[in-house]
Design a protein around this motif. Structure first.
Motif, short mmCIF file in Angstrom:
data_model
loop_
_atom_site.label_atom_id
_atom_site.label_comp_id
_atom_site.label_asym_id
_atom_site.label_seq_id
_atom_site.Cartn_x
_atom_site.Cartn_y
_atom_site.Cartn_z
N PRO A 29 0.82 -1.21 0.00
CA PRO A 29 0.00 0.00 0.00
C PRO A 29 0.86 1.27 0.00
O PRO A 29 1.91 1.33 0.65
CB PRO A 29 -0.80 -0.11 1.31
CG PRO A 29 -0.78 -1.56 1.65
CD PRO A 29 0.52 -2.09 1.13
N ALA A 30 0.39 2.28 -0.71
CA ALA A 30 1.08 3.57 -0.76
C ALA A 30 1.17 4.15 0.65
O ALA A 30 0.21 4.09 1.42
CB ALA A 30 0.33 4.53 -1.67
N GLY A 31 2.32 4.66 1.00
CA GLY A 31 2.52 5.29 2.30
C GLY A 31 2.83 4.34 3.44
O GLY A 31 3.04 4.77 4.57
N MET A 32 2.85 3.04 3.16
CA MET A 32 3.15 2.07 4.21
C MET A 32 4.59 2.28 4.69
O MET A 32 5.49 2.48 3.89
CB MET A 32 2.99 0.65 3.66
CG MET A 32 3.11 -0.42 4.72
SD MET A 32 3.03 -2.07 3.99
CE MET A 32 4.75 -2.31 3.62
N VAL A 33 4.79 2.22 5.99
CA VAL A 33 6.14 2.37 6.53
C VAL A 33 6.89 1.06 6.39
O VAL A 33 6.29 -0.02 6.33
CB VAL A 33 6.12 2.81 8.02
CG1 VAL A 33 5.46 4.19 8.16
CG2 VAL A 33 5.42 1.80 8.89
N PRO A 34 8.22 1.12 6.32
CA PRO A 34 8.99 -0.12 6.15
C PRO A 34 8.99 -0.98 7.41
O PRO A 34 8.79 -0.50 8.52
CB PRO A 34 10.40 0.38 5.83
CG PRO A 34 10.45 1.79 6.29
CD PRO A 34 9.04 2.31 6.29
N ASP A 35 9.22 -2.28 7.19
CA ASP A 35 9.38 -3.21 8.30
C ASP A 35 10.58 -2.81 9.16
O ASP A 35 11.46 -2.09 8.70
CB ASP A 35 9.68 -4.63 7.78
CG ASP A 35 8.54 -5.26 7.01
OD1 ASP A 35 7.44 -4.70 7.00
OD2 ASP A 35 8.78 -6.32 6.41
N ILE A 36 10.60 -3.35 10.35
CA ILE A 36 11.80 -3.29 11.19
C ILE A 36 12.22 -4.74 11.42
O ILE A 36 11.40 -5.56 11.85
CB ILE A 36 11.52 -2.61 12.54
CG1 ILE A 36 11.17 -1.14 12.35
CG2 ILE A 36 12.72 -2.76 13.48
CD1 ILE A 36 10.77 -0.43 13.63
N PHE A 37 13.45 -5.04 11.11
CA PHE A 37 14.01 -6.36 11.40
C PHE A 37 15.29 -6.14 12.18
O PHE A 37 16.19 -5.44 11.74
CB PHE A 37 14.32 -7.13 10.11
CG PHE A 37 15.05 -8.42 10.38
CD1 PHE A 37 14.37 -9.53 10.84
CD2 PHE A 37 16.42 -8.50 10.24
CE1 PHE A 37 15.04 -10.72 11.13
CE2 PHE A 37 17.11 -9.68 10.52
CZ PHE A 37 16.41 -10.79 10.97
N LEU A 38 15.36 -6.73 13.37
CA LEU A 38 16.53 -6.60 14.23
C LEU A 38 17.06 -7.99 14.54
O LEU A 38 16.50 -8.70 15.36
CB LEU A 38 16.17 -5.87 15.53
CG LEU A 38 15.56 -4.48 15.37
CD1 LEU A 38 15.04 -3.97 16.71
CD2 LEU A 38 16.59 -3.53 14.80
N ALA A 39 18.12 -8.38 13.88
CA ALA A 39 18.73 -9.67 14.15
C ALA A 39 19.37 -9.62 15.54
O ALA A 39 19.96 -8.61 15.92
CB ALA A 39 19.78 -9.99 13.10
#
Length: 186
Positions: A29-39
């Motif tokens: 979707p337009a405007g969706m914020v990116p995921d956060i991935f923390l290894a």
């Protein structure tokens, strides 16, 4: 279930693919914020993401959501005793990862693997028991909370913005730069 075909060589040779194994093909979707991935989010030693909060107390930000007013962090306490008395403005979800803790106002003790829901408006006093070697708990805090005395008089507060500012100061002080915190902000 239907199959999808794939032209493997451009010359008409095709094989059937199971559609359940094909990645989503449309744009997000337009405007969706990116995921956060923390290894390695539970890394305890030599990880500069642990922000000092008080003597023997640190938090590690996972999400600092300034647009929706919540944060998710891991709280690490390496001492026993009373940590704080506070009143919540919104709901809190807690999942104990290591050690144990409880509230003076309740008869349960949260141990590794235990989940706690804290309703908005509740006031309680966080304690790490004498027989515990600290605790590590993931907290999802919506709204924030005020620190209070035993009679409920406000002494201070904590919310996503105070957590964000503490993390900014910490990352700047240790040489990572204040912008290091931006990876957690949504």
């Amino acid at each position: 279930m239907t199959s999808t075909t794939l032209d493997t060589a451009g010359g008409g040779a095709q094989r059937r693919l199971d559609p359940s194994k094909v990645a989503y093909q449309r744009p997000q979707p337009a405007g969706m914020v990116p995921d956060i991935f923390l290894a390695g989010a539970l890394a305890l030693d030599d990880d500069p993401s642990w922000v000092p909060q008080a003597k023997d107390v640190w938090f590690k930000p996972l999400v600092l959501n300034v647009t929706q007013g919540f944060y998710v962090n891991i709280l690490k306490v390496q001492k026993s005793g009373v940590l704080s008395r506070h009143r919540h403005f919104g709901p809190v979800h807690a999942f104990t990862l290591r050690g144990s803790w409880h509230y003076l106002e309740h008869d349960w003790v949260a141990r590794a693997g235990d989940y706690v829901f804290e309703p908005p408006g509740e006031t309680h006093t966080l304690v790490v028991p004498e027989d515990a070697e600290g605790m590590i708990t993931l907290f999802h805090v919506t709204g924030g909370y005020s620190y209070v005395d035993p009679q409920g008089e406000a002494l201070g507060y904590e919310d996503v913005f105070t957590k964000l500012e503490a993390a900014r100061r910490h990352f700047e002080a240790i040489g990572l730069g204040s912008g290091h915190v931006d990876q957690f902000v949504r």
